[in-house]
Design an enzyme around this catalytic site. Structure first.
Site, PDB file in Angstrom:
ATOM      1  N   THR A  11       0.887  -1.329  -0.104  1.00  0.00           N
ATOM      2  CA  THR A  11       0.055  -0.103   0.014  1.00  0.00           C
ATOM      3  C   THR A  11       0.839   1.386  -0.046  1.00  0.00           C
ATOM      4  O   THR A  11       0.493   2.215  -0.800  1.00  0.00           O
ATOM      5  CB  THR A  11      -1.010  -0.050   1.143  1.00  0.00           C
ATOM      6  OG1 THR A  11      -1.968  -1.119   1.112  1.00  0.00           O
ATOM      7  CG2 THR A  11      -1.638   1.328   1.546  1.00  0.00           C
ATOM      8  N   SER A  53       1.272  -7.614  -1.307  1.00  0.00           N
ATOM      9  CA  SER A  53       1.801  -8.392  -0.731  1.00  0.00           C
ATOM     10  C   SER A  53       1.072  -9.923  -0.160  1.00  0.00           C
ATOM     11  O   SER A  53       1.400 -10.787  -0.107  1.00  0.00           O
ATOM     12  CB  SER A  53       2.363  -8.375   0.595  1.00  0.00           C
ATOM     13  OG  SER A  53       1.639  -8.008   1.644  1.00  0.00           O
TER      14      SER A  53
HETATM   15  N1  ASP Z   1      -2.760  -5.428   0.367  1.00  0.00           N
HETATM   16  C1  ASP Z   1      -1.691  -4.679   0.699  1.00  0.00           C
HETATM   17  C2  ASP Z   1      -0.505  -5.387   0.822  1.00  0.00           C
HETATM   18  O1  ASP Z   1      -0.209  -6.233   1.726  1.00  0.00           O
HETATM   19  C3  ASP Z   1      -1.930  -4.064   2.225  1.00  0.00           C
HETATM   20  C4  ASP Z   1      -0.828  -3.072   2.643  1.00  0.00           C
HETATM   21  O2  ASP Z   1       0.138  -3.067   2.232  1.00  0.00           O
HETATM   22  O3  ASP Z   1      -1.208  -2.554   3.656  1.00  0.00           O
HETATM   23  O4  ASP Z   1       0.297  -5.398  -0.174  1.00  0.00           O
END
Ligand code: ASP
Length: 327
Positions: A11, A53
């Site tokens: 994110t 991720s």
């Molecule tokens: N879906 C994102 C990731 O894990 C969530 C984040 O980075 O807060 O890449």
């Protein structure tokens, strides 16, 4: 102090698209500003492709390990920018693969993209750089106001800025003015010249009220390389369900170690403490102690990647390789 920042996605560097948040922000330019503000010169590199991720596999863990090893002599500390969803898995995985690495590695990321109003990105990166400058040892995870041992951390909130916790080990430090430093991270026996991570077939089976033996048998077919049971409390399963414990016993007989974890974030597994886990223990299942689920999963993948299987793998579960389990 030479700090290298490895950007893997998450994110922190995402921007809005028609299909939701995806990597695309000018992270390098932004990072230069944050680093200048903290007075710490940094170099930056990206892993390709940048990912959310939640798409990470053991190949991505290995890519991080390789990138860090490749720069071992050109940096005094590393900050890894990573998505929060599987950051605790990656931090644990990297800790097993880098027990011979004397350069600190600090994982961080953010709940809001760097460009969003009120984002936690700048604070988290500044704190990670500060931890790096203090030469926080081993593989750690810096998020919100906490610096945690990487292989004892777990994502505790999908939205709170204090998004990570370390339910069974004290924080390494609390961010503040000044920072409150705690005990040094725990160490383990280490692992010499580890083979690279590979994609493994680990069955994760979650207990829930009313789960049937047929569902468990289906989850274990085809035969996995290892089984992780997400049990209740101290390691309990619905042992009264006819055939349920037998399904795990058959997996053990077929050569797959069965490792018992808890659905409680804060747990110490004691297989055999209750009658509802006794039969599992007698069948050869082994408890994961106070390890997080993330560390347990990464440890099993690490051991399988080292060609350690069956009862040999089970014997490694209570032994600390990188400080991931309490005494
Ligand atoms: N879906 C994102 C990731 O894990 C969530 C984040 O980075 O807060 O890449």
């Amino acid at each position: 102090m030479r700090i290298h920042v490895l950007y893997t996605g998450g994110t922190i560097g995402m921007t809005p698209t028609a299909r939701g948040l995806a990597p695309g922000a000018d992270l390098h330019g932004w990072l230069e500003g944050v680093a200048a503000g903290s007075g710490t010169p940094v170099t930056v590199s990206d892993l390709a492709p940048l990912i959310d991720s939640s798409m990470a596999t053991p190949d991505d863990w290995q890519a991080i390990v390789d990138a860090l090893r490749a720069r071992r002599t050109s940096a005094d500390a590393f900050v890894v920018l990573h998505g929060t969803d599987t950051m605790a898995f990656s931090a644990a995985a990297v800790s097993f693969a880098l027990t011979d690495f004397d350069t600190p590695v600090i994982f961080t990321g953010s709940q809001l993209p760097l460009g969003a109003a009120g984002s936690d990105a700048a604070a988290n990166v500044s704190h990670a750089l500060e931890a790096a400058a203090h030469e926080a040892s081993g593989v750690s995870l810096c998020f919100g106001n906490l610096l945690l041992q990487g292989n004892r951390a777990t994502k505790a909130s999908s939205w709170a800025f204090d998004g990570f916790a370390s339910p069974t080990a004290p924080a390494l430090a609390r961010v503040g003015a000044p920072w409150q430093w705690g005990a040094a991270p725990a160490l383990g026996c280490g692992w010499r010249d580890p083979a690279p991570y590979r994609r493994c077939d680990i069955a994760v089976v979650t207990m829930a009220p009313g789960i049937t033996a047929a569902r468990v048998r289906a989850a274990l077919d085809p035969a996995p390389e290892a089984v992780i049971v997400r049990a209740y409390g101290a390691g309990n399963v619905p042992a009264c369900e006819p055939g349920l414990v037998d399904a795990f016993a058959q997996a053990i007989e077929a050569g797959a170690p069965v490792i018992v974890t808890s659905q409680c974030p804060q747990a110490a597994i004691e297989v055999g403490r209750y009658a509802t886990s006794d039969a599992l223990g007698r069948a050869g299942a082994v408890g994961a102690g106070d390890m997080t689920f993330e560390a347990t999963y990464a440890k099993v993948a690490f051991l399988l990647s080292q060609d350690v299987h069956g009862a040999d793998l089970a014997a490694w579960i209570p032994r600390s390789i990188a400080g991931e389990i309490g005494a």
